[in-house]
Design an enzyme around this catalytic site. Structure first.
Site, PDB file in Angstrom:
ATOM      1  CB  ILE A 116       0.117  12.360  -6.251  1.00  0.00           C
ATOM      2  CG1 ILE A 116       1.733  12.246  -6.569  1.00  0.00           C
ATOM      3  CG2 ILE A 116      -0.622  11.883  -5.014  1.00  0.00           C
ATOM      4  CD1 ILE A 116       2.343  13.522  -5.249  1.00  0.00           C
ATOM      5  CG  ASN A 137       2.824  -0.990   0.103  1.00  0.00           C
ATOM      6  OD1 ASN A 137       2.542  -0.825   1.484  1.00  0.00           O
ATOM      7  ND2 ASN A 137       2.595  -0.047  -0.294  1.00  0.00           N
ATOM      8  CE1 TYR A 152      -1.599  -9.626  -3.921  1.00  0.00           C
ATOM      9  CE2 TYR A 152      -2.247  -7.333  -3.388  1.00  0.00           C
ATOM     10  CZ  TYR A 152      -1.577  -8.783  -3.690  1.00  0.00           C
ATOM     11  OH  TYR A 152      -0.733  -9.565  -2.707  1.00  0.00           O
TER      12      TYR A 152
END
Length: 314
Positions: A206, A169, A140
């Protein structure tokens, strides 16, 4: 101005549409609706089609006289890019080249391009300045680096004024509630947490608790999507002065995954299950922006990017 927002039915794209309308611009959206939503842009003209269809691109630029293009059509999942890299190079690089070719044929010279912090890879300094080496660690990020390189090369030979906005983000939603984040296969941290709070997802995972960070989980720079949309308009207004530049869009404040989990639990009032698994390929430990260039060149400062507000709006 009349702005073509490519990928305008998507998450960040729909917020760019909304902010552009609020600023008094005329907006047209080109989107294939594979991941976008028609209802997110109900008040603007939508051309349903892909930047991989030259015929569609030609017809769009023939039908409208555009002053500028916001390009947000891309594949953007790091884990997915590791699994199917060819799709990412095709969608992100080839698609952008198709769009730029159509722009140049139509005489449209102004492009605000959606890039990413993933172009940096594992940071050598924190916060990350735009002068940091570009060493992406996943397809990406690499595909977006190739796009930036291609735009710079094209601009040396053709009348293309472009700015690459490197998002960190993106999170949150417009405070009005008119638009928000809704991916069919969700991979972003904040909406995943809220799905857990809603009970539509059984547990939150997580990935990695042994990173070299204060609490062992990855640290990220969360920036409100409305702040990102505002930056597109500021970049467009300043493009004559700052064309050719890449500019970070981040809050310059890091939050660990574990910290974001706790804020989401606090704001939602729901104590949902959290489990820990091993690290994912392609994830840097820390991504934190220097946003000094955005402040100095665009006059941009994030107004909505405090973590609790991001999660409240989301």
């Amino acid at each position: 101005m009349r702005i073509l927002v490519v990928g305008g039915a998507g998450y960040i794209g729909s917020h760019c549409v909304l902010e552009s309308l609020r600023a008094g611009h005329e907006v047209v959206v080109l989107d294939d609706l594979r991941t976008g939503h028609r209802e997110a842009i109900s008040e603007v003209d939508l051309i349903e089609g892909s930047i991989h269809e030259p015929r569609v691109l030609r017809s769009v630029f023939e039908a409208y006289q555009f002053d500028a293009v916001f390009h947000l059509a891309a594949s953007c999942s790091v884990p997915e890019s590791v699994k199917i890299p060819a799709v990412y190079y095709h969608n992100n690089l080839a698609g952008t080249l198709n769009l730029v070719e159509a722009m140049l044929e139509a005489g449209v010279q102004k492009l605000i391009h959606s890039s990413t912090a993933a172009v940096y890879g594992d940071p050598e300094e924190i916060p990350i300045p735009e002068t940091h080496p570009l060493c992406p660690v996943n397809p990406y990020g690499d595909s977006k680096k190739l796009v930036e390189d291609s735009l710079s090369a094209i601009a040396q030979r053709h009348p293309l004024q472009h700015i690459c906005l490197r998002y960190f983000n993106a999170a949150g939603a417009d405070p009005s509630g008119l638009v928000g984040e809704d991916h069919r296969d969700e991979s972003h941290l904040v909406p995943l947490l809220l799905q857990c709070a809603l009970g539509t997802r059984e547990r939150f995972i997580i990935f990695g608790s042994d990173w070299e960070t204060p609490d062992g989980t990855c640290v990220r720079d969360f920036v409100h999507v409305t702040d990102i949309a505002t930056a597109h308009l500021l970049a467009l207004n300043k493009i004559a002065d700052v064309a050719g530049h890449a500019i970070n869009l981040g809050s310059s404040h890091g939050a660990s995954v574990r910290e974001v989990v706790e804020v989401a639990k606090s704001i939602s009032g729901i104590d949902f299950p959290v489990v820990e698994e091993g690290r994912r390929d392609g994830d840097p430990a820390i991504l934190l922006a220097s946003n000094e260039k955005a402040r100095s060149m665009l006059g941009w400062t994030p107004q909505h990017s405090e973590l609790s507000f991001i999660i409240e709006t989301a």
